[in-house]
Design an enzyme around this catalytic site. Structure first.
Site, short mmCIF file in Angstrom:
data_model
loop_
_atom_site.label_atom_id
_atom_site.label_comp_id
_atom_site.label_asym_id
_atom_site.label_seq_id
_atom_site.Cartn_x
_atom_site.Cartn_y
_atom_site.Cartn_z
N SER A 93 7.13 19.24 -16.15
CA SER A 93 7.25 18.38 -17.10
C SER A 93 8.08 17.24 -15.74
O SER A 93 8.24 17.93 -14.68
CB SER A 93 8.54 18.43 -18.52
OG SER A 93 9.35 17.12 -18.64
N SER A 94 8.02 16.54 -16.64
CA SER A 94 8.38 14.73 -15.19
C SER A 94 9.95 15.06 -14.76
O SER A 94 10.60 14.35 -14.39
CB SER A 94 7.69 13.54 -15.57
OG SER A 94 8.71 13.52 -17.29
N CYS A 95 11.29 15.91 -15.89
CA CYS A 95 11.58 15.83 -15.81
C CYS A 95 12.18 17.17 -14.61
O CYS A 95 13.49 16.81 -14.61
CB CYS A 95 12.91 16.47 -17.31
SG CYS A 95 12.35 18.17 -17.28
N TYR A 122 16.04 22.91 -18.79
CA TYR A 122 14.75 22.90 -19.17
C TYR A 122 14.37 22.39 -18.15
O TYR A 122 13.37 23.42 -17.47
CB TYR A 122 14.62 21.75 -20.23
CG TYR A 122 12.76 21.67 -20.54
CD1 TYR A 122 12.42 20.70 -20.38
CD2 TYR A 122 11.70 22.24 -21.17
CE1 TYR A 122 10.36 20.55 -20.43
CE2 TYR A 122 10.87 23.18 -21.44
CZ TYR A 122 10.18 21.86 -21.18
OH TYR A 122 9.21 21.30 -21.43
N LYS A 126 11.56 25.07 -16.03
CA LYS A 126 9.75 24.46 -15.71
C LYS A 126 9.74 24.68 -14.09
O LYS A 126 8.77 25.18 -13.46
CB LYS A 126 10.09 22.81 -15.94
CG LYS A 126 9.60 23.08 -17.60
CD LYS A 126 8.22 23.41 -18.30
CE LYS A 126 8.47 23.95 -19.59
NZ LYS A 126 7.41 25.04 -19.79
N HIS A 165 11.19 14.07 -29.73
CA HIS A 165 11.53 12.80 -28.42
C HIS A 165 11.25 11.89 -29.02
O HIS A 165 11.25 11.61 -30.14
CB HIS A 165 9.93 13.34 -27.28
CG HIS A 165 10.18 14.32 -26.71
ND1 HIS A 165 9.62 15.91 -26.94
CD2 HIS A 165 10.33 14.64 -25.18
CE1 HIS A 165 10.08 16.67 -26.20
NE2 HIS A 165 10.43 16.37 -25.02
#
Ligand code: GFB
Length: 300
Positions: A93-95, A122, A126, A165
């Site tokens: 994920s981009s987070c 999270y 990831k 989201h």
């Protein structure tokens, strides 16, 4: 949402698609995963399953997001290697990137600064997945790769207002306000953070593209290359849904990362580009939401 989109995309390929529902296999239990991999004997695994959620869910349940996602990743990577599955695509994920990474965010910005506190749990899970793929490649020569999609949306999304989201939450809020004739909908935070969005079907197409053509240790950003302020997203959602009321701001809710636009130039240089514009994807997702009331309200 993503797994279903990958299945839809793989149906256009010459391959056998082996899936496992949560009832078939509990991905947090190594023995379940081992049994499935031994029986299914896949040539490749797409690991799209994860414990996911929006900013409130991530901020509220840090143990769930870190522990369950680590269990899923270690179970699947371990069973893949133990059973000689040589190809695996891991979805991050981009987070994973630092809260204030220079924008647009390059793949090598990983681990160069502090994470966004609302979803660092999270994000760490990831990042561990990316490292698992790299470690099995380095130590055992496994052709495992990682893709980092931006904020995704589309059919099969979670519309529960506490765990979802922003995009599905706004679709549901605008729809319910329109039906109820309510004067306003509430937006969390200041509406100023910017987010990049990619339709799940575009993401699935990129994942199959990478499965066919990419074998390297570095993760690959999968984004649309365009972001917008959350307030502007809300205005587009209200227009698409047909809600004519006002948008009010709830400043008691967190904004999260101010911006997380990724640089997907590496993927584009390989020859892949997204095809679904945001407004068109939004309208299609709203149609799906209207046609699937029982699915549209799956709690997160
Ligand atoms: O989509 P979202 O929950 O997650 O929030 P993130 C995006 C922005 O929308 C935040 C605002 O600034 C929210 O405050 N927002 C406004 C809302 N109204 C709402 C609403 O009704 N619901 C929600 N959910 N947000 C996630 C990470 O961060 O990005 C996940 O927490 C994952 O781990 C995902 O990485 C891709 O984009 O802030």
């Amino acid at each position: 949402m993503v797994g279903s989109a990958v299945v839809r995309r793989l149906e256009r390929e010459n391959c056998a698609i082996l899936t496992a529902t949560r009832q078939d296999v509990d991905l947090t239990r190594q023995a379940d995963v081992e049994r499935f991999v031994v029986e299914a004997r896949p040539d490749a695994i797409v690991l799209a399953a994860a414990k996911v959620g929006g900013i409130l869910a991530n901020d509220s349940y840090p143990a769930d997001f870190l522990y369950e996602n680590l269990l899923i990743e270690t179970s699947v990577f371990g069973a893949a290697h133990a059973n000689d599955v040589d190809r695996l695509l891991f979805l991050g994920s981009s987070c994973i990137y630092p809260r204030l990474a220079p924008q647009p965010i390059e793949e090598d910005a990983l681990l160069t600064g502090p994470l966004e506190p609302t979803n660092e749990w999270y994000a760490i899970a990831k990042i561990a997945g990316i490292k698992l793929a790299q470690a099995f490649r380095k130590q055992h020569g496994r052709d495992y790769i990682s893709a980092m999609p931006t904020n995704l949306y589309g059919p099969g999304d979670n519309f529960d207002l506490n765990s979802s989201h922003v995009l599905p939450a706004l679709i549901r809020k605008a729809h319910e306000a329109k039906i109820a004739g309510a004067p306003t909908i509430t937006l969390w935070g200041t509406g100023t953070p910017r987010r990049e969005f990619l339709h799940a079907d575009d993401c699935a197409d990129a994942l199959v593209f990478l499965l066919k053509s990419y074998s390297d240790a570095s993760h690959v950003n999968v984004g649309s290359g365009e972001d917008l302020p959350i307030l502007e997203l809300a205005q587009i959602v209200c227009d698409v849904v047909g809600f004519k009321g006002e948008i009010t701001l709830d400043h008691s809710r967190p904004d999260g990362t101010p911006r997380k636009l990724m640089n997907s130039g590496k993927l584009q240089a390989m020859g892949w580009n997204p095809r679904i514009p945001l407004r068109e994807g939004l309208a299609a997702t709203y149609e799906w939401y209207l046609s699937s009331p029982h699915q549209a309200k799956i709690p997160g």
